[in-house]
Each structure stands twice: as C-alpha cells, then as structure tokens.
Design a protein around this motif. Structure first.
Motif, PDB file in Angstrom:
ATOM      1  N   LEU A 476      59.863 102.231  56.546  1.00 16.92           N
ATOM      2  CA  LEU A 476      60.741 102.074  57.711  1.00 16.92           C
ATOM      3  C   LEU A 476      62.120 101.518  57.422  1.00 16.92           C
ATOM      4  N   ASP A 477      62.280 100.186  57.414  1.00 18.04           N
ATOM      5  CA  ASP A 477      63.633  99.643  57.397  1.00 18.04           C
ATOM      6  C   ASP A 477      64.262  99.803  56.022  1.00 18.04           C
ATOM      7  N   PHE A 478      65.562  99.893  55.990  1.00 18.91           N
ATOM      8  CA  PHE A 478      66.407 100.055  54.801  1.00 18.91           C
ATOM      9  C   PHE A 478      66.524 101.505  54.368  1.00 18.91           C
ATOM     10  N   GLY A 479      65.427 102.262  54.354  1.00 21.77           N
ATOM     11  CA  GLY A 479      65.534 103.694  54.134  1.00 21.77           C
ATOM     12  C   GLY A 479      65.612 104.168  52.702  1.00 21.77           C
ATOM     13  N   TYR A 480      65.305 103.270  51.746  1.00 17.35           N
ATOM     14  CA  TYR A 480      65.329 103.709  50.345  1.00 17.35           C
ATOM     15  C   TYR A 480      64.368 102.828  49.558  1.00 17.35           C
ATOM     16  N   THR A 481      64.234 103.110  48.289  1.00 12.83           N
ATOM     17  CA  THR A 481      63.322 102.372  47.424  1.00 12.83           C
ATOM     18  C   THR A 481      63.632 100.875  47.422  1.00 12.83           C
ATOM     19  N   THR A 482      62.609 100.075  47.141  1.00 12.58           N
ATOM     20  CA  THR A 482      62.836  98.641  46.953  1.00 12.58           C
ATOM     21  C   THR A 482      63.252  98.341  45.519  1.00 12.58           C
ATOM     22  N   GLY A 483      62.938  99.253  44.602  1.00 12.24           N
ATOM     23  CA  GLY A 483      63.183  99.007  43.184  1.00 12.24           C
ATOM     24  C   GLY A 483      62.063  98.247  42.503  1.00 12.24           C
ATOM     25  N   LEU A 484      61.118  97.709  43.290  1.00  8.90           N
ATOM     26  CA  LEU A 484      60.039  96.900  42.724  1.00  8.90           C
ATOM     27  C   LEU A 484      58.900  97.778  42.231  1.00  8.90           C
ATOM     28  N   THR A 485      58.585  97.657  40.959  1.00 11.64           N
ATOM     29  CA  THR A 485      57.444  98.399  40.426  1.00 11.64           C
ATOM     30  C   THR A 485      56.127  97.777  40.882  1.00 11.64           C
ATOM     31  N   ALA A 486      56.179  96.614  41.507  1.00  6.06           N
ATOM     32  CA  ALA A 486      54.969  95.993  42.044  1.00  6.06           C
ATOM     33  C   ALA A 486      54.480  96.705  43.301  1.00  6.06           C
ATOM     34  N   ILE A 487      55.352  97.458  43.960  1.00  7.23           N
ATOM     35  CA  ILE A 487      54.980  98.178  45.178  1.00  7.23           C
ATOM     36  C   ILE A 487      54.554  99.587  44.792  1.00  7.23           C
ATOM     37  N   ASP A 488      53.406 100.012  45.312  1.00  5.24           N
ATOM     38  CA  ASP A 488      52.786 101.258  44.845  1.00  5.24           C
ATOM     39  C   ASP A 488      53.409 102.516  45.442  1.00  5.24           C
ATOM     40  N   TYR A 489      53.678 102.507  46.749  1.00  8.61           N
ATOM     41  CA  TYR A 489      54.051 103.751  47.427  1.00  8.61           C
ATOM     42  C   TYR A 489      55.283 103.565  48.311  1.00  8.61           C
ATOM     43  N   TYR A 490      55.935 104.678  48.545  1.00  9.71           N
ATOM     44  CA  TYR A 490      57.051 104.757  49.498  1.00  9.71           C
ATOM     45  C   TYR A 490      56.667 105.802  50.537  1.00  9.71           C
ATOM     46  N   LEU A 491      56.484 105.366  51.787  1.00 10.81           N
ATOM     47  CA  LEU A 491      56.031 106.263  52.847  1.00 10.81           C
ATOM     48  C   LEU A 491      57.228 106.998  53.442  1.00 10.81           C
ATOM     49  N   THR A 492      57.198 108.318  53.403  1.00 11.80           N
ATOM     50  CA  THR A 492      58.328 109.121  53.849  1.00 11.80           C
ATOM     51  C   THR A 492      57.813 110.410  54.477  1.00 11.80           C
ATOM     52  N   ASP A 493      58.655 111.416  54.581  1.00 14.69           N
ATOM     53  CA  ASP A 493      58.221 112.739  55.019  1.00 14.69           C
ATOM     54  C   ASP A 493      58.890 113.786  54.117  1.00 14.69           C
ATOM     55  N   HIS A 494      58.515 115.036  54.292  1.00 13.12           N
ATOM     56  CA  HIS A 494      59.017 116.084  53.393  1.00 13.12           C
ATOM     57  C   HIS A 494      60.513 116.331  53.576  1.00 13.12           C
ATOM     58  N   ALA A 495      61.008 116.147  54.793  1.00 12.36           N
ATOM     59  CA  ALA A 495      62.435 116.374  55.032  1.00 12.36           C
ATOM     60  C   ALA A 495      63.298 115.290  54.390  1.00 12.36           C
ATOM     61  N   GLY A 496      62.710 114.115  54.150  1.00 20.16           N
ATOM     62  CA  GLY A 496      63.481 112.996  53.639  1.00 20.16           C
ATOM     63  C   GLY A 496      63.630 112.962  52.138  1.00 20.16           C
ATOM     64  N   ILE A 497      62.957 113.876  51.446  1.00 18.89           N
ATOM     65  CA  ILE A 497      63.014 113.881  49.987  1.00 18.89           C
ATOM     66  C   ILE A 497      63.246 115.308  49.486  1.00 18.89           C
ATOM     67  N   THR A 498      63.463 115.428  48.201  1.00 21.01           N
ATOM     68  CA  THR A 498      63.592 116.736  47.563  1.00 21.01           C
ATOM     69  C   THR A 498      62.506 116.858  46.499  1.00 21.01           C
ATOM     70  N   GLU A 499      62.376 118.036  45.935  1.00 21.35           N
ATOM     71  CA  GLU A 499      61.315 118.266  44.959  1.00 21.35           C
ATOM     72  C   GLU A 499      61.544 117.523  43.650  1.00 21.35           C
ATOM     73  N   ASP A 500      62.781 117.140  43.366  1.00 20.09           N
ATOM     74  CA  ASP A 500      63.097 116.555  42.064  1.00 20.09           C
ATOM     75  C   ASP A 500      63.697 115.156  42.175  1.00 20.09           C
ATOM     76  N   CYS A 501      63.210 114.372  43.123  1.00 20.08           N
ATOM     77  CA  CYS A 501      63.824 113.049  43.339  1.00 20.08           C
ATOM     78  C   CYS A 501      62.895 111.885  42.985  1.00 20.08           C
ATOM     79  N   ALA A 502      61.715 112.161  42.453  1.00 26.56           N
ATOM     80  CA  ALA A 502      60.758 111.078  42.175  1.00 26.56           C
ATOM     81  C   ALA A 502      61.341 110.039  41.227  1.00 26.56           C
ATOM     82  N   HIS A 503      62.233 110.453  40.320  1.00 31.06           N
ATOM     83  CA  HIS A 503      62.810 109.517  39.349  1.00 31.06           C
ATOM     84  C   HIS A 503      63.782 108.530  39.978  1.00 31.06           C
TER      85      HIS A 503
END
Length: 732
Positions: A476-503
C-alpha cells in the motif's frame, strides 16, 4: 591527624582562601613530598578544580579515597569533581573517573548515577541504562536517578518504561524541572502532545527561562499544528541560548509546515552559513527544497545530512533515508537501477546489521489452520490510508485469519475506533522500542506480517528488519520497494509491474489477479455529485492536477505546455497544499512561461476540500515518472477522467493500476507523445466527456476497485499461499 599535618594543610588552605592559588599549589606540592594524607589531597583537589586542571583533580581525589574510602566529605568532593567534568563537557574523562569510583566503591549509588550520566552523554545508552538501574537499586527513591533513567530510556526509544520512571520521579517532587522536561519529551514521542504541552507549561512556571524546555514546548505545539506558537517558542529559546543548534532546524520545519517554503529555505540557508554541520538543518533544508520542486538540490541536502558518520543505525539516519528515497522516486532523469541502488545502500546500513540476530520461529506449521495476520501502520486514524486499509481489514474473514493491528499512530479519532472494532487484537506500539515491538510480534505468534508504511514518516521498518514473523510483506503506502531483504514479498498487481523489473525490488513480487487495492470513499454526501461538464458552461476545456509540486518536473511541464499549446483556449488548474506560498505559485507559472504559456491560463493555488476544484476540471493530468495516487481515484469518483503515462515500476505505474482496475485502460499511455495525443483527442470529444461525467462514478462503484469482499478474498488467498511456501521450505 597529627599537629604537623594540620598545620601544613591549614597553611595551604589559608593561601587558597586568600585567592593565591599558585602559592597554595606550590606549598601543597612541597608538602606532598613528606605527607601522604587524605586531608592534603582533599585540598589539592579543590585547587586543581579552581585552576581548571581536571586530570589533577581526579588523581588527587582518587589518592584521597584510597586512603580514606569511607569519609563522606571526601566522597562528596570526588562527586563534585565528576560533576565539574560534566559541566565542562569532558564526557570521556568523566566516564573514566566515575568508572574508577564504581570499581573502588561498588555500593556507591551516586557513583553509578554519575557513570550513567556520562554514558548518556557519550551515546552509550545500553551501558547507561545498566549503570542507572544499579544506582536505583541502591537508591530506590532517588528522583534524580529516576529522571536520568527516564532520559536514557527515551534515547533507546523505550518510551513506555521512560514514562513510568519519570512519573514516579514527579510524584516524589512535582517541581523537578529536568524530569518534567524529559516526561514531556516522552509524551511527545508516543503521540501525547497535549499532555506534553501541559507538563512543559507547568515546568516553565517554575523555570521560565529554561531554554531547552521552551524549545521542546515548541516541538509539542508543532505536533498539534500550532506552528505560529511553535515559532514563537523557538525564537524565545534561541534568544536565551543561541547554541541550541537543533532548534534552528525545528524553526525552519515549522515554516515549511505552514506552507511558507521560502521562509523555511531562507531560515535553513542563514543557519547553514553560520553552522554548516547541523545535520538536522540539512534534513529540513532538503524537505523544503523538495516541496519547492527543487529536487536535485534536495537530494544533495539529504546526501550531506547522511555524510555524518556518527549517524549510522540511528533513527535520524533512517529519517534522512526516508526523505532521500522518497525524493529519488520523483527525479525524472535518473535510471530505475540507480535509484534502486540507494535502497540497497539503505539495506546495508539499516537492515543487514540485524540479520545476525534473526531467530528460528516456533509457529505451528499447519497449512490449513487459522493464520495470525498482523498489520503494522502509523495510519490507523483519519489518514488517506483509511480509504484502502479500513475496507480490507473490515472485510477479512475471521474464520480464516486472526487480525492484529500494531498501531504506531500519532493520534486517535473516530476512524481509530473503526479499526479497533474490526480487528481481533489492538496493540499500541508508540511506546515500544524496535526491539520491544519485534519481541511482542514474536510473542503474539504472528504468521504473516504486513508493513503498510514503507518509507513514509514514522514507519517501523527497523522492526521489519529484525524479521519478527515467518512471512512478511509490504503493501500500500509509499508505492515502491522497502529495500529490506528481511521482507519477503511486495504485494502488487500486474498493471503495476513489468516482466523484467524483479531486479528493482528487494522483495519477491506478488501480483494479485485484480487490482492491488480497494477503494472506499468517505463523506460522499459532502463530496456532492460530479456536476455539469465545465467545458459546457465555460466554452473551453480545463485540464487539472491536484498533485504534489515535486511530481511536476521539467518533463511534465514540457508535455503539459505542449498540450496547452495545441489547445489555445484551454486552461490548467494546479491545486495542492504545496502551493500555499504565493512565491511558489509564481515560480511554477514562470516554468510554464518559458514555453510561452501565459499566466492567465494557469490557476495555481490550494483549496480544501478539493471537490469544487474537481467540479471545475474536465480532464485530470497524471504526473510522471512518479504517478499521483489518491487524487487520481478521487478524480474518477467525481466523474473526471485522467490520462496517465505508465513508466517505472511501480510508482510510475500507479495510474495504470487504477485505470486497469476501474476498467479504463484506454487512458493509459506508453510514451510522452501518446500521453499528449490522448489528452488532446479526449479534450476534443465533448459529448464523450459529458457521457463520462455522467457515468464514471457508477462505473467505478461497480468495478473491481470498489469490490471489498472480492479484494479481501484475493489478499487472504495470497497470505495463505505465502504461508504454504514458508511451511514447505521449512519441511525441506
């Protein structure tokens, strides 16, 4: 004592009392060759202090106490020497002197108190707490030790425990001003600003010229949005003590919060010209520059604030990173990879240091049992998040999930009550340190922990860095990664990402099949209906944007100016809280003037609530590379279509997520040229705009964006799948 010794000491004392320090010292040093008595060391300690020779005073005092360890007069004299070191800000020497005393007189409670004070000044808070707890065990009713212990607990963010000690101290002595000051500070940190104001005002009746107290009252006033009163306090405090350097930052921040950005910027620049190394001022300076749309300068100010090495792993360091990362997302000329690298740097400094302390979990690994789900947020009140967070929490199926709310909210209101009634467990975390909160989450046995804040103010990302739950995610808030590798997942939808953005994410992306959010409007009656299409009554089309000024960068202005140039009669409304300052409005107009757009075609300012402004807009314009958020959804609900440019995941695709969920992907552009074309084409279709005006609210209400039960089931299914992955990984 023999008569010779008394005569010798008396001679030294006579010279001392006559003010002849050099002669007294000289005689005393000669006597020391033949006399090794505590009385002489006692007098020599006094002479050394009067001459400002702290090390000699310590040496004489220690020799004195070795000879007469149980004489109270000598012990008190050595305590005074340590206090002198405190007054002279010789904190390292003070700690060494106090440490010697605790080793030679371990039952001396005041020695442990002084050692604790020295550790506080040196920033060695864990050791300070241990020393002061020993002091209090020996002097259980000592109000000064309680006050000092409260002070160090505040520094450790253990606000609840601090309040307990400070309130105990004030029950013993209600006019103990340092305890009043510390208690007010603790109240502020847990969101009890009104209580802080009362205790500060009480203390100022006792000590009206206590500059630090006046300054802290200003901070409390600022918390309750009494910014003018805050500025008055800061001015009074600085008149009394111009060396209270952090107060300059608070004063500039009050101007910024008033919307007087030019005054805030000028206050920072004036201070930094005289005191260039006040890191707090660099942070406020960056925030003011950011609000004034001077993004590159803001970023440089944040980098300067982070350059102070003593700030690593501190709450201030995290606050600076929060502002820097927020600002970088709006910079239109940096690559997504470069921006993400700063998030990785944040993780290295503020996340990875806790990895060695991660511990195994004892949660029951059953795949089908009811899950304990915890939401961590500072927004459980009348905050914009209520439109998205409250409908989810109220729609949870409590047969499948047991809901915990970990509230770090700075205030409570009627919406807080709605949240509290919707969850199974309500946990207030303001008074908890990061370690305490992490342990509480572990003790509660949380299976899935959701960070709602990201890098927004008052977040608890340091808690997430400690990995207190088996499964964690950001949403929800902020709208982008936290940068923390301690957090497992980022909840989003298909429109909010691209096929090559996992990095570009530290978390693993988890796209929902539908939109990543659900929206509920509040106060629909006060919003009113969409009204008539403005173009019908005006005879021209009005574009509009209700977003932050930081989003309106040079690329946005160039495209918007091109749209206005293509439609010579069209107007543009720019309306948000960043445009309270008339000079900021004119600076924005000047940026359009560079493209030949006349001032009379621009309506720049701030109005709240925004409903009448939206009723005067035909088409909303989204910003890029960081899209708007709440204002886009409100535009749709008020019958106003918007055009968005889908760019960087995921802050640059918020508009695409909203429009896809609302059933209008045709308003999504993939290039700047297409963006401008879609705006012009839509503006020339007045019958189409009229139809949209009349039907868009109903379409939104019937779309996935407002289907609360469906969204809750989708989210719960995601939580369950995440839990299953964790359990299977444990079994493997």
């Amino acid at each position: 004592m023999n008569a010779g010794q008394i005569k010798g000491v008396k001679d030294v004392l006579a010279l001392l009392n006559a003010g002849n320090l050099d002669a007294a010292k000289s005689l005393g040093e000669r006597l020391l060759h033949s006399q090794n008595k505590p009385d002489l060391f006692f007098v020599m300690q006094k002479i050394a202090l009067l001459q400002g020779n702290a090390q000699d005073a310590i040496d004489y005092g220690q020799r004195m106490l070795k000879l007469a360890p149980y004489q109270n007069e000598f012990k008190t004299a050595y305590h005074e020497t340590i206090n002198y070191l405190h007054q002279q800000r010789q904190f390292q020497v003070m700690s060494e002197a106090a440490s010697w005393l605790t080793q030679s007189r371990s039952a001396d409670g005041q020695a442990w108190n002084l050692l604790g004070i020295s550790y506080i000044e040196l920033g060695r808070f864990d050791e300070a707490r241990q020393a002061l707890e020993r002091a209090l065990a020996m002097m259980p009713n000592n109000k000064h030790v309680m006050s000092n212990l409260g002070n160090v607990l505040i520094s450790m963010s253990c606000y609840g425990a601090a309040i307990d000690y400070l309130e105990r101290a004030l029950k013993i002595q209600p006019d103990l001003v340092p305890a009043c000051n510390n208690l007010g500070n603790a109240y502020r940190y847990v969101g009890r600003a009104s209580d802080a104001i009362k205790i500060y005002e009480h203390a100022l009746k006792i000590a009206p010229d206590y500059a630090e107290l006046i300054a802290n009252l200003g901070v409390a006033y600022s918390q309750v949005q009494r910014y003018r009163d805050a500025i008055d306090c800061y001015d009074r405090a600085l008149n009394l003590n111009p060396q209270l350097l952090p107060v300059y930052a608070n004063r500039a921040e009050a101007f910024r919060l008033l919307g007087q950005l030019q005054d805030a910027i000028a206050a920072c620049e004036n201070t930094l010209n005289q005191h260039p190394d006040i890191q707090e001022v660099w942070l406020v300076y960056g925030n003011a520059l950011r609000d004034a749309s001077r993004i590159d300068e803001a970023i440089q100010a944040y980098i300067r604030a982070l350059s102070y090495q003593n700030l690593r792993n501190t709450s201030f360091n995290s606050a600076v990173y929060t502002s820097l990362l927020f600002c970088l997302n709006y910079q239109p000329d940096l690559s997504a990879e470069l921006i993400y690298s700063v998030y990785q740097d944040y993780n290295v400094k503020n996340g990875l240091p806790y990895k060695d302390h991660w511990r195994p979990f004892l949660n029951d690994p059953s795949l089908t049992r009811k899950l304990k789900v915890g939401y961590v947020s500072q927004s459980f009140y009348n905050h914009v998040c209520k439109h998205f967070l409250l409908p989810l929490i109220e729609s949870h199926n409590h047969d499948n999930v047991e809901i915990y709310a970990y509230s770090n909210s700075v205030r409570e209101d009627e919406y807080t009550g709605l949240y509290r009634n919707a969850v199974d467990h309500w946990v207030v975390t303001n008074a908890m340190s990061d370690d305490e909160m992490a342990e509480r989450i572990r003790a509660d046995g949380i299976d899935v922990l959701i960070d709602v804040a990201g890098h927004t103010s008052d977040n608890r990302l340091p808690v997430m860095a400690r990995k207190p739950a088996p499964v964690s995610l950001h949403w929800l808030d902020f709208g982008y990664t936290t940068g923390l590798t301690a957090i497992d997942y980022y909840l989003t939808d298909h429109a909010g990402i691209t096929e090559d953005c996992a990095h570009l994410f530290s978390e693993k992306l988890w796209p929902l099949d539908g939109p990543f959010f659900v929206y509920r409007p509040f106060g629909v009656h006060s919003m009113g209906d969409a009204g008539q299409l403005p173009a019908e009554r005006n005879g021209y089309v009005t574009f509009g944007c209700l977003s932050r000024s930081i989003r309106i960068n040079h690329k946005v202005i160039r495209i918007w100016a091109a749209i206005l140039d293509a439609m010579p009669t069209a107007r543009l409304i720019i309306d948000s809280g960043d445009f309270k300052d008339p000079q900021i409005c004119e600076e924005m107009a000047a940026r359009f003037a560079a493209y030949g757009i006349q001032r009379e075609r621009l309506d720049i300012g701030f109005h709240t609530p925004p409903w009448d402004v939206l009723r005067n807009i035909d088409i909303s314009l989204d910003c890029f590379p960081h899209n708007s958020g709440m204002t886009l959804i409100e535009s749709l609900y008020m019958g106003v279509p918007f055009i968005t440019l889908a760019g960087r995941p995921s802050v640059g695709r918020l508009g695409a997520s909203i429009l896809t969920g609302a059933g209008h992907p045709e308003w999504i552009a993939d290039s700047e040229e297409e963006y401008a074309q879609k705006c012009v084409i839509l503006a020339h279709d007045l019958p189409g705009l009229k139809h949209i005006r009349q039907n868009l609210r109903q379409e939104l209400e019937q779309s996935q964006v407002m289907n609360e039960p469906a969204f809750a089931r989708s989210v719960e299914a995601a939580y369950r799948q995440m839990w299953e992955i964790y359990c299977k990984g444990q079994q493997a």
